[in-house]
Design a protein around this motif. Structure first.
Motif, short mmCIF file in Angstrom:
data_model
loop_
_atom_site.label_atom_id
_atom_site.label_comp_id
_atom_site.label_asym_id
_atom_site.label_seq_id
_atom_site.Cartn_x
_atom_site.Cartn_y
_atom_site.Cartn_z
N SER A 1 6.18 -0.43 3.86
CA SER A 1 4.91 0.09 4.35
C SER A 1 5.08 0.56 5.80
O SER A 1 6.04 0.20 6.48
CB SER A 1 3.83 -0.99 4.27
N ASN A 2 4.13 1.37 6.27
CA ASN A 2 4.23 1.94 7.61
C ASN A 2 4.21 0.85 8.68
O ASN A 2 3.45 -0.12 8.59
CB ASN A 2 3.09 2.91 7.86
N VAL A 3 5.06 1.03 9.68
CA VAL A 3 5.03 0.19 10.87
C VAL A 3 4.86 1.12 12.06
O VAL A 3 5.67 2.02 12.28
CB VAL A 3 6.30 -0.67 10.99
N LYS A 4 3.76 0.95 12.80
CA LYS A 4 3.43 1.84 13.92
C LYS A 4 3.41 3.30 13.47
O LYS A 4 3.90 4.19 14.15
CB LYS A 4 4.42 1.65 15.07
N ASP A 5 2.85 3.53 12.27
CA ASP A 5 2.73 4.87 11.68
C ASP A 5 4.08 5.51 11.37
O ASP A 5 4.18 6.73 11.24
CB ASP A 5 1.92 5.79 12.60
N ILE A 6 5.12 4.71 11.23
CA ILE A 6 6.45 5.19 10.85
C ILE A 6 6.79 4.59 9.50
O ILE A 6 6.66 3.39 9.29
CB ILE A 6 7.51 4.76 11.89
#
Length: 271
Positions: free
Chosen positions: A251-256
């Motif tokens: 899943s995304n982490v800091k929109d990454i």
């Protein structure tokens, strides 16, 4: 020839081949080669959403794809432990798997400027925003663990299997974003002299703004899923070799967003 059992109508146990039994606990180590996609395209999004909150610029700027998706390759190593249960030729099992990754890291930075429509203006006027977005991001995947269930088939000395489960990763993440705008008011004025009308266009600057935001996390945890296929081979007694392909989607982490394909070989021991 009393030692040749065929003369007595059968074979002794000494001339028969017994099937390998896969039931039980096992442990092992592994080495692999991973290809990883790291998508930075919306890395500044949550930062720009906060800086531009409750403004007309929040929605359009938040949708910009500022940064690229990078492709990274690296090696890794780790260990695993699991338990098999065998029912006739079918096998079911659970396994915990850990992988330490070497140099899965990437970064990107860029900037862009667009002219955006502004609020509804008085008659004869048009508001526009000359908006600039800059930003950068970096991510280093340190390691990850998977907890998976698997099913297999007893092929004698070899066992093909498939698996699926949950994944958790640990990464070092940093990013920054800058936003600025110049608000213009465009309008025309007309002057008539001697029956001739002259129209002049005007563009006035009526507002400006600029923001900067940055953050860094040394240990950011990512959660996701895993699935793949593999095969194990019993080379001697309880010693096993394996080869497998594993896909992990985080899943995304800091929109990454991060996704990887890991191709691994390993050796283990079954108790």
């Amino acid at each position: 020839m009393p030692d040749l059992p065929i003369l007595r109508g059968g074979f002794t146990d000494g001339l028969s081949k017994s099937s390998y039994h896969w039931d039980g606990f096992y442990v092992g180590g592994q080495f692999g080669f991973a290809t990883t996609d790291i998508d930075f395209s919306h890395a500044p999004k949550s930062m720009t959403d906060f800086m531009l909150r409750n403004s007309i610029l929040q929605a359009p700027v938040g949708g910009w794809s500022l940064l690229p998706k990078n492709h990274v390759q690296s090696t890794g190593f780790g260990a695993y432990v699991g338990r098999n249960w065998q029912i006739y030729d079918a096998l079911m099992g659970i396994e915990a798997n850990y992988s330490y990754m070497n140099k899965i890291s990437s970064s990107a930075s860029d900037s862009m400027t667009r002219i955006l429509d502004g609020e509804t203006a008085p008659a004869g006027h048009t508001y526009t925003y000359v908006t600039s977005l800059g930003g950068g991001a970096s991510l280093k995947l340190k390691d990850y663990a998977t907890f998976r269930g698997r099913i297999g088939w007893d092929g004698g000395d070899f066992m093909p299997y498939a698996f699926a489960g949950l994944a958790i990763g640990r990464a070092e993440v940093s990013r920054f974003a800058t936003v600025s705008y110049i608000k213009h008011d465009d309008y025309d004025t007309s002057v008539t002299v001697g029956g001739v009308t002259a129209t002049t266009h005007h563009q006035d600057t009526i507002d400006t703004g600029a923001w900067l935001s940055a953050e860094q996390r040394v240990n950011a945890f990512m959660y996701g899923w895993t699935a793949g296929i593999g095969v194990e081979y019993a080379i001697y007694s309880n010693f096993l070799l394996r080869a497998e392909w594993e896909h992990v989607g985080f899943s995304n982490v800091k929109d990454i967003s991060v996704g990887l394909n890991n191709f691994r070989v390993g050796a283990g021991y079954k108790f």
